[in-house]
Design a protein around this motif. Structure first.
Motif, mmCIF file in Angstrom:
data_model
loop_
_atom_site.group_PDB
_atom_site.id
_atom_site.type_symbol
_atom_site.label_atom_id
_atom_site.label_comp_id
_atom_site.label_asym_id
_atom_site.label_seq_id
_atom_site.Cartn_x
_atom_site.Cartn_y
_atom_site.Cartn_z
ATOM 1 N N VAL A 1 23.865 -33.662 35.964
ATOM 2 C CA VAL A 1 24.364 -34.760 35.066
ATOM 3 C C VAL A 1 24.089 -34.216 33.470
ATOM 4 N N LEU A 2 23.074 -33.385 33.420
ATOM 5 C CA LEU A 2 22.653 -32.984 32.121
ATOM 6 C C LEU A 2 23.749 -31.827 31.718
ATOM 7 N N ASP A 3 24.276 -31.092 32.882
ATOM 8 C CA ASP A 3 25.522 -30.235 32.585
ATOM 9 C C ASP A 3 26.546 -31.209 31.944
ATOM 10 N N ALA A 4 26.724 -32.147 32.482
ATOM 11 C CA ALA A 4 28.173 -32.756 32.107
ATOM 12 C C ALA A 4 27.846 -33.525 30.912
ATOM 13 N N LEU A 5 26.756 -33.835 30.439
ATOM 14 C CA LEU A 5 26.529 -34.469 29.173
ATOM 15 C C LEU A 5 26.482 -33.479 28.131
ATOM 16 N N ALA A 6 26.113 -32.121 28.415
ATOM 17 C CA ALA A 6 26.233 -31.246 27.371
ATOM 18 C C ALA A 6 27.711 -30.811 27.065
ATOM 19 N N ARG A 7 28.377 -30.635 28.015
ATOM 20 C CA ARG A 7 29.938 -30.245 28.101
ATOM 21 C C ARG A 7 30.600 -31.657 27.118
ATOM 22 N N ALA A 8 30.319 -32.867 27.850
ATOM 23 C CA ALA A 8 30.936 -34.006 26.997
ATOM 24 C C ALA A 8 30.622 -33.925 25.536
ATOM 25 N N LEU A 9 29.472 -33.655 25.132
ATOM 26 C CA LEU A 9 29.017 -33.742 23.748
ATOM 27 C C LEU A 9 29.289 -32.385 22.877
ATOM 28 N N LEU A 10 29.825 -31.448 23.638
ATOM 29 C CA LEU A 10 30.237 -30.317 22.994
ATOM 30 C C LEU A 10 28.879 -29.522 22.450
ATOM 31 N N MET A 11 28.032 -29.582 23.109
ATOM 32 C CA MET A 11 26.785 -28.732 22.625
ATOM 33 C C MET A 11 27.154 -27.286 22.735
#
Length: 284
Positions: A75-85
């Motif tokens: 989930v953290l990986d998905a959030l990082a991708r979604a928020l263009l980190m």
């Protein structure tokens, strides 16, 4: 007597604040969403981040409220991708969550000032940065006039696949348009295998299927082709026929963002690119 909050509480609140700050800096256009007229929230809405990350809205809201919930590395990986980190932000996210990053060297498709400067230095060679979804994230002056006038388009329409199937100027510039459309759709399908659950990818396919009978026909073939360069002709509306070599240079993993350049094959094309660059309002 002073009460010190447990470290876990501090981490949860820091994580909540960090996610909120990253969400508020991302525009809908950067992630393939339409802004709409009634938008008061700076950046993305919580439900949009949840949609892009394939998690529940309530669950993500609790995360930003610093509630005591478990967060998996996936989930953290998905959030990082979604928020263009970028790499530093991604590492900070996993550190706050107290979790090991399953892909610590993953790069997100951000365009740094250095990359933008490189694009400008490449003029009059047309160059852009595109992700595997064909979103045109940045481009130099010559690329902005190569196939159409990119500056006249809203950010959500600056997608090479969308333009190849819907934009009359772009289509007029492409020699052997049917073959180019077939190849682009096949490359897009091959890339999409790693993003099947991501709403931005599905939304682009749905938008193309609604707008273009040609795309529906090509998409139904289920063809796949790997990324690669080739020589091609482009019929520019301002300077005429150009003979170019299409070159991809990846800025990270092969599935990530890439520098797309069109290198002149002959001197006549090189001369015409110089003329094209001079026509740009942003040319010095």
């Amino acid at each position: 007597m002073t009460t010190v909050a447990p470290e876990s509480d501090v981490r949860r609140h820091e994580l909540a604040d960090f996610l909120r700050s990253r969400r508020e800096r991302i525009t809908p256009e950067q992630v393939g969403l339409v802004r709409g007229r009634r938008r008061r929230t700076p950046g993305l809405r919580r439900e949009e981040v949840a949609q892009l990350s394939a998690v529940g809205v309530t669950w993500y809201t609790w995360l930003e409220q610093a509630r005591e919930i478990q967060v998996s590395p996936q989930v953290l990986d998905a959030l990082a991708r979604a928020l263009l980190m970028d790499a530093g932000e991604r590492a900070h996210l996993f550190a706050l969550a107290g979790s090991l990053d399953p892909a610590p060297h993953t790069l997100c498709p951000t365009v740094t000032p250095a990359v933008r400067a490189m694009l400008d230095q490449l003029d009059p060679i047309p160059a852009s940065v595109q992700n595997s979804r064909y979103d045109i994230l940045a481009y130099n002056a010559t690329f902005g006039r190569l196939l159409n006038d990119l500056d006249r388009l809203p950010p959500e329409d600056r997608n090479a696949l969308w333009l190849a199937f819907t934009d009359a100027d772009w289509q007029a510039a492409v020699v052997d348009l049917p073959e180019a459309q077939r190849t682009m759709a096949a490359k897009f399908r091959a890339s999409m295998a790693e993003h099947l659950a991501e709403p931005a990818w599905k939304a682009l396919v749905a938008r193309l299927e609604s707008a273009s009978p040609e795309f529906r026909e090509v998409w139904a073939r289920h063809e796949v082709i790997g990324q690669g360069g080739k020589t091609k002709y482009i019929r520019n509306a301002h300077v005429g026929l150009l003979y170019l070599e299409h070159v991809n240079l990846w800025l990270g993993p092969a599935a990530g963002p890439r520098l797309v350049t069109y290198v002149p094959v002959d001197e006549e094309t090189r001369s015409r690119l110089v003329r094209l660059h001079a026509l740009s309002p942003t040319a010095v």
